[in-house]
Design a protein around this motif. Structure first.
Motif, short mmCIF file in Angstrom:
data_model
loop_
_atom_site.label_atom_id
_atom_site.label_comp_id
_atom_site.label_asym_id
_atom_site.label_seq_id
_atom_site.Cartn_x
_atom_site.Cartn_y
_atom_site.Cartn_z
N VAL A 1 3.80 -4.79 -5.14
CA VAL A 1 4.81 -4.14 -4.26
C VAL A 1 4.31 -3.22 -3.36
CG1 VAL A 1 6.74 -2.59 -4.91
CG2 VAL A 1 6.47 -4.58 -6.45
N VAL A 2 4.75 -3.35 -2.15
CA VAL A 2 4.49 -2.28 -1.25
C VAL A 2 5.49 -1.21 -0.96
CG1 VAL A 2 3.54 -2.19 1.21
CG2 VAL A 2 2.71 -3.99 0.21
N LEU A 3 5.20 0.04 -0.96
CA LEU A 3 6.17 0.97 -0.59
C LEU A 3 6.14 1.61 0.65
CD1 LEU A 3 5.99 3.27 -3.90
CD2 LEU A 3 7.32 1.54 -3.38
N GLU B 1 10.03 5.21 3.03
CA GLU B 1 11.27 5.75 2.29
C GLU B 1 11.03 5.30 0.82
OE1 GLU B 1 15.23 7.58 1.90
OE2 GLU B 1 13.67 7.38 3.49
N GLY B 2 10.65 3.97 0.50
CA GLY B 2 10.17 3.62 -0.86
C GLY B 2 9.55 4.64 -1.53
N LEU B 3 8.32 5.14 -1.11
CA LEU B 3 7.52 6.15 -1.49
C LEU B 3 8.38 7.80 -1.69
CD1 LEU B 3 4.99 7.55 -2.53
CD2 LEU B 3 4.24 7.81 -0.16
N ALA B 4 9.36 7.92 -0.70
CA ALA B 4 9.95 9.28 -0.95
C ALA B 4 10.87 9.02 -1.85
CB ALA B 4 10.55 9.57 0.46
N ALA C 1 -2.38 3.77 3.68
CA ALA C 1 -2.74 5.02 4.00
C ALA C 1 -2.02 5.83 5.14
CB ALA C 1 -4.48 4.94 4.54
N MET C 2 -1.19 4.98 5.86
CA MET C 2 -0.57 5.82 6.96
C MET C 2 0.94 6.35 6.27
SD MET C 2 -1.95 5.32 9.87
CE MET C 2 -0.78 6.11 10.82
N THR C 3 1.35 5.47 5.30
CA THR C 3 2.60 5.87 4.54
C THR C 3 2.91 7.28 4.01
OG1 THR C 3 2.81 3.42 3.90
CG2 THR C 3 4.42 5.15 2.91
N ASP D 1 5.38 0.61 10.93
CA ASP D 1 6.07 -0.45 10.30
C ASP D 1 5.15 -1.56 10.45
OD1 ASP D 1 8.20 0.75 9.46
OD2 ASP D 1 9.57 0.24 11.25
N ALA D 2 4.34 -1.81 11.56
CA ALA D 2 3.25 -3.02 11.77
C ALA D 2 2.28 -2.83 10.79
CB ALA D 2 2.98 -3.07 13.26
N VAL D 3 1.88 -1.65 10.60
CA VAL D 3 0.55 -1.43 9.55
C VAL D 3 1.07 -1.76 8.23
CG1 VAL D 3 -0.83 0.34 8.49
CG2 VAL D 3 -0.72 0.05 11.03
N VAL D 4 2.35 -1.25 7.86
CA VAL D 4 2.83 -1.65 6.44
C VAL D 4 2.91 -3.17 6.29
CG1 VAL D 4 4.73 -1.40 5.00
CG2 VAL D 4 3.97 0.31 6.18
#
Length: 138
Positions: free
Chosen positions: A13-15, A18-21, A48-50, A101-104
């Motif tokens: 699962v990748v956050l 907004e998912g992390l927040a 690491a960008m998130t 978004d592209a890195v995610v």
């Protein structure tokens, strides 16, 4: 007694931001999704960008650090950067607006499958990830 199988099985699962927040804010739906993922041996990760994008003065840094300590922070490697560029070119998006978004998306596409991305950018992540990743709006 064996644990009952749920909708999730081993994967990732990748956050996104907004998912992390929302997880840090103890949003009931996101917290339930993360808990279910962890209970079913899914890795829960962020790029690491998130955390940089999620940085907000309204979220106490101790709280953010505590939540980050409970997941895997994936580095932005040269390979991830190259894949992000390819993804942007493939769908005709500009890096200035869609870089994170592209890195995610590149992080998700390189993760153990099946992969679920929890995001507020459902349209953008769906374009970038294609059908290889399940994108869930949060």
């Amino acid at each position: 007694m064996a644990r009952a199988r749920s909708r999730l099985s081993a994967g990732t699962v990748v956050l996104d931001c907004e998912g992390l927040a929302k997880w840090c804010e103890a949003d009931l739906r996101v917290t339930a999704l993360v808990r279910e993922a962890q209970d079913n041996d899914f890795r829960v990760v962020v790029s690491a960008m998130t955390p940089i994008e999620a940085q907000d003065v309204s979220v106490k840094s101790d709280r953010l650090r505590w939540y980050l300590s409970r997941l895997k922070i994936e580095p932005v490697t040269e390979g991830i950067a190259s894949r992000a560029i390819e993804l942007l070119r493939g769908v005709g998006l500009h890096g200035h607006k869609y870089a994170i978004d592209a890195v995610v998306a590149a992080t998700a596409l390189g993760s153990v499958r099946p992969v679920v991305v929890l995001t507020s950018d459902e349209d953008d992540l769906s374009k970038l990830c294609g059908k290889a990743v399940k994108v869930v709006a949060v």
